[in-house]
Design a protein around this motif. Sequence first.
Motif, mmCIF file in Angstrom:
data_model
loop_
_atom_site.group_PDB
_atom_site.id
_atom_site.type_symbol
_atom_site.label_atom_id
_atom_site.label_comp_id
_atom_site.label_asym_id
_atom_site.label_seq_id
_atom_site.Cartn_x
_atom_site.Cartn_y
_atom_site.Cartn_z
ATOM 1 N N ILE A 101 0.846 -1.210 0.000
ATOM 2 C CA ILE A 101 0.000 0.000 0.000
ATOM 3 C C ILE A 101 0.873 1.250 0.000
ATOM 4 O O ILE A 101 0.577 2.233 -0.703
ATOM 5 N N LEU A 102 1.971 1.225 0.760
ATOM 6 C CA LEU A 102 2.870 2.380 0.788
ATOM 7 C C LEU A 102 3.564 2.564 -0.556
ATOM 8 O O LEU A 102 3.839 3.702 -0.978
ATOM 9 N N ARG A 103 3.843 1.479 -1.257
ATOM 10 C CA ARG A 103 4.415 1.613 -2.596
ATOM 11 C C ARG A 103 3.402 2.221 -3.558
ATOM 12 O O ARG A 103 3.744 3.045 -4.424
ATOM 13 N N ARG A 104 2.144 1.822 -3.432
ATOM 14 C CA ARG A 104 1.092 2.440 -4.246
ATOM 15 C C ARG A 104 0.947 3.918 -3.908
ATOM 16 O O ARG A 104 0.720 4.757 -4.792
ATOM 17 N N LEU A 105 1.063 4.254 -2.621
ATOM 18 C CA LEU A 105 0.994 5.651 -2.198
ATOM 19 C C LEU A 105 2.107 6.471 -2.837
ATOM 20 O O LEU A 105 1.872 7.584 -3.354
ATOM 21 N N ARG A 106 3.332 5.955 -2.825
ATOM 22 C CA ARG A 106 4.452 6.675 -3.440
ATOM 23 C C ARG A 106 4.179 6.922 -4.927
ATOM 24 O O ARG A 106 4.476 7.998 -5.461
ATOM 25 N N ARG A 107 3.605 5.943 -5.578
ATOM 26 C CA ARG A 107 3.354 6.048 -7.019
ATOM 27 C C ARG A 107 2.273 7.090 -7.318
ATOM 28 O O ARG A 107 2.397 7.878 -8.271
ATOM 29 N N VAL A 108 1.203 7.106 -6.527
ATOM 30 C CA VAL A 108 0.141 8.097 -6.731
ATOM 31 C C VAL A 108 0.665 9.504 -6.454
ATOM 32 O O VAL A 108 0.372 10.456 -7.194
ATOM 33 N N ALA A 109 1.438 9.656 -5.374
ATOM 34 C CA ALA A 109 1.987 10.975 -5.059
ATOM 35 C C ALA A 109 2.863 11.480 -6.202
ATOM 36 O O ALA A 109 2.793 12.663 -6.585
ATOM 37 N N ALA A 110 3.678 10.588 -6.775
ATOM 38 C CA ALA A 110 4.538 10.985 -7.887
ATOM 39 C C ALA A 110 3.714 11.434 -9.085
ATOM 40 O O ALA A 110 4.126 12.338 -9.835
ATOM 41 N N ARG A 111 2.543 10.825 -9.272
ATOM 42 C CA ARG A 111 1.674 11.223 -10.389
ATOM 43 C C ARG A 111 1.291 12.702 -10.290
ATOM 44 O O ARG A 111 1.120 13.385 -11.297
ATOM 45 N N TYR A 112 1.174 13.202 -9.055
ATOM 46 C CA TYR A 112 0.784 14.601 -8.848
ATOM 47 C C TYR A 112 1.981 15.500 -8.576
ATOM 48 O O TYR A 112 1.823 16.647 -8.151
ATOM 49 N N GLY A 113 3.177 14.970 -8.789
ATOM 50 C CA GLY A 113 4.369 15.797 -8.705
ATOM 51 C C GLY A 113 4.961 15.965 -7.324
ATOM 52 O O GLY A 113 5.825 16.829 -7.120
ATOM 53 N N SER A 114 4.560 15.148 -6.353
ATOM 54 C CA SER A 114 5.117 15.278 -4.996
ATOM 55 C C SER A 114 5.969 14.065 -4.658
ATOM 56 O O SER A 114 5.747 12.965 -5.168
ATOM 57 N N SER A 115 6.941 14.285 -3.807
ATOM 58 C CA SER A 115 7.820 13.216 -3.337
ATOM 59 C C SER A 115 7.970 13.365 -1.829
ATOM 60 O O SER A 115 8.953 13.913 -1.334
ATOM 61 N N PRO A 116 6.985 12.902 -1.055
ATOM 62 C CA PRO A 116 6.972 13.163 0.376
ATOM 63 C C PRO A 116 8.069 12.423 1.133
ATOM 64 O O PRO A 116 8.545 11.364 0.697
ATOM 65 N N VAL A 117 8.447 12.989 2.264
ATOM 66 C CA VAL A 117 9.345 12.315 3.208
ATOM 67 C C VAL A 117 8.510 11.324 4.016
ATOM 68 O O VAL A 117 7.390 11.626 4.438
ATOM 69 N N PHE A 118 9.047 10.130 4.224
ATOM 70 C CA PHE A 118 8.379 9.136 5.074
ATOM 71 C C PHE A 118 9.067 9.132 6.432
ATOM 72 O O PHE A 118 10.276 8.899 6.517
ATOM 73 N N LEU A 119 8.288 9.414 7.480
ATOM 74 C CA LEU A 119 8.817 9.428 8.838
ATOM 75 C C LEU A 119 8.105 8.330 9.617
ATOM 76 O O LEU A 119 6.893 8.409 9.844
ATOM 77 N N LEU A 120 8.844 7.296 9.994
ATOM 78 C CA LEU A 120 8.274 6.146 10.687
ATOM 79 C C LEU A 120 8.572 6.237 12.175
ATOM 80 O O LEU A 120 9.670 6.646 12.570
ATOM 81 N N ALA A 121 7.600 5.862 12.999
ATOM 82 C CA ALA A 121 7.785 5.827 14.450
ATOM 83 C C ALA A 121 7.459 4.429 14.941
ATOM 84 O O ALA A 121 6.473 3.824 14.520
ATOM 85 N N SER A 122 8.310 3.922 15.831
ATOM 86 C CA SER A 122 8.160 2.539 16.274
ATOM 87 C C SER A 122 8.663 2.402 17.699
ATOM 88 O O SER A 122 9.528 3.162 18.135
ATOM 89 N N ALA A 123 8.111 1.426 18.408
ATOM 90 C CA ALA A 123 8.769 1.005 19.637
ATOM 91 C C ALA A 123 10.124 0.425 19.235
ATOM 92 O O ALA A 123 10.363 0.114 18.073
ATOM 93 N N THR A 124 11.006 0.304 20.195
ATOM 94 C CA THR A 124 12.338 -0.204 19.896
ATOM 95 C C THR A 124 12.236 -1.489 19.082
ATOM 96 O O THR A 124 11.529 -2.417 19.444
ATOM 97 N N ALA A 125 12.928 -1.527 17.959
ATOM 98 C CA ALA A 125 12.886 -2.681 17.070
ATOM 99 C C ALA A 125 14.305 -3.100 16.735
ATOM 100 O O ALA A 125 15.236 -2.294 16.769
#
Length: 798
Positions: free
Chosen positions: A125-149
């Motif tokens: 789903i996140l790969r599809r999101l990146r592709r749709v965003a690129a269609r509209y000319g944006s390249s967002p930063v992905f900021l992930l938050a997690s418990a210690t992994a």
Amino acid sequence: MIIATGTASGKSLAYLVPAVADIFAGGTVLYLTPTKALAADQLRALRKLRLTQVRAATYDGDTPPEERRWVRQNANYVLTNPDMLHRSILPRHSSWSSFWRRLRLVVVDECHGYRGVFGSHVAQILRRLRRVAARYGSSPVFLLASATASDPAAAGMRLTGLEMAEVTTDASPRGSTTFALWEPPLTDLRGESGAPVRRTATAEAADLLADLVIEDVRTLAFVRSRRAAEAVALTARRTLEEVEALLDAEPQPYGEYGEGLPEEMSDAGRPFGSVSGGAGQAFGDGAGDGTARGDASGAGGARDADRPFGEIGGGRERPSSVAAEIPQGTKTSDTAETSHETAETGAGRGTDHRVRLADRVAAYRAGYLADDRRVLEKALRSGELTGLATTNALELGVDVSGLDAVLIAGWPGTRASLWQQAGRAGRAGQDALAVLIARDDPLDTYIVHHPEAVFGQPVEAIVLDPDNPYVLAPHLCAAAAEIPLTEDDLKTFGPAARGVLDDLVEQGLLRRRPTGWFWTSRDHAADLADIRGSGGAPVQVVEASTGRLLGTVDEPSAHTMVHAGAVYLHQSETFVVDVLDLEAGVALVTAADPDYTTFARDVTDIRVMESLRSRPFGPGTLHFGSVEVTRQVVSYLKRRTQTGEVLGEEPLDLPPRTLCTRAVWWTLPTPALADLVKPGEAVDLGGAAHAAEHASIGLLPLFATCDRWDIGGVSTELHPDTGLLTVFVYDGHDGGAGFAERGYARASDWLTATREAIASCECERGCPSCIQSPKCGNGNEPLDKAGAIRLLDILLAT
């Protein structure tokens, strides 16, 4: 960027600051969370900032239709979940065009929850999101938050397909937490094959929750299922009603528990003043231990000064040996001086205890209406509720401040989840109590006897497989329906994409043209991917006498949860299923009050399709590969609610289900088995393999990021595909989920722990704590505990 630090370490602030900065600069932000509760909590935090430029809104299944258009056109901080992104936002991306063009930041919160098959779906789903965003000319930063992994940068890269920088230093202050490992006592009851039965973890949790509510200790009780959440809340309420009835008979104000209580409700002989007693084992500094034990009625325990945690919240001393140091720099003091400063909420030690105690306990789980969930969250924060029994719906990030204690009924699946749940208490720098209550299960038994397996150990790696063809195929269809796929898109979806696309074209799901791959059906492509792994349309649970819709159950789970005769719980009401109609997708139920619960059993057949990897293992061979599994639910057990005693078994007639998945299996040649039998002793070879299979299924979750119910197993003296004694453990999801592969990689540690779990159990011939399985379709027959230990000794011989 991925921020992987402990609970309450400031991760929310770390992504809120850049998010607000991006909005001030004219951008938009997408916030992704695995649960609706966390989205609602984050929205509340955003609104408290009172920043008029930040137009934040949730967009999920609870959002009314009239609000959705406003969100699409006006919101610049959208909070949603993977399900809504998959089914609504991405397929209708054109109606979000203004939002996409200005998208600057995508926050993926609590990303350690995206594991297994669900995590693999979210990765696509996140790969599809990146592709749709690129269609509209944006390249967002992905900021992930997690418990210690473990290795968060690698996990983040697998999830997003992007290179990751990581932040893992956690210098946040926190109060001390007393952590206890609590093993329910063996009872005089006997289960299958005469095996001793422990008191259930849910019954222990209900009694401890009731005791802590009486003490005005604000507590969350985490349980493993929706049904258990209802059962714990219901049992605790009944206990509190009994307490109140005794108090009404002899009305006296009381402060500390036991002051003014009738003698029969005093806390003598009960840990925490527990109504039923139990056995508790608390480990100090990960090594020494202090033990307080009582029988099922509470006899043999200690009085107030000798209880393992003293008076929680009462300022009394407790033995320092019960303190276990929490990771990530937590300090542990020698006293349990839990703060009760909650004057701002109107709760606290001054609360009038003559208010109905039973009304201060509730259940919280998925399946409730949105308004009901918000009311419960508010009541817990304000102090109107003192005790809440919940599934992991409240594990992730929800800011429930002022909690004093957490009860965890059964190993939650991973160390990461354990620390997340324990971190719900003491979030405002308060001292806190966390209790892990062991279930009658090999893994739980192993942990309470081997605390070093938890304390001082790194948390697990996030296991997911975005290249699983059963996951990748439907998302390629969904992506093609959103925007036709081109050659340039293949690198976004990974190396397996081209082969899967060829299969989809051959099946007629996609059409190949010179410009790319197209979705040509009128159906919704997003419907092909079931991201929660439920595998079909949900079954509706309907009250037969009124037609009232109580809830839904996913189709595979319906075979085990709402079969004819099953006990079904909904908001503290108990029902018995009259009929399950799989074709109509309906289970009809009738209100009832049985004193038992039900557990479905199935039989399994397995066929080896392909061995992908193999290596010598002791005198045998270890394999990892593809298998076909056929399972059929054939019966269900009735167990008494409070004791776990088996009352009987009823047959069922349900259709079989076939699964193509991955498995790890080991074989032993006949000559190696010669040492299994000792002179004068009989060993059941099939029973030994069967017992080793059950125990290894129970222990795999310690080494792979999974749950016992995510995996299955089969054992046989002579398997037709191998011609040898063979024990299989397989992933319970189409195409596999990475769990069996993890078992193959860590086979030595995994099977050594399995052997230790069996050997250290105090029973003589086997019980649910070591080799018996609640899922066994053969009635836990045959099983040979001593033979299983010897069999594993042979396998593990170097």
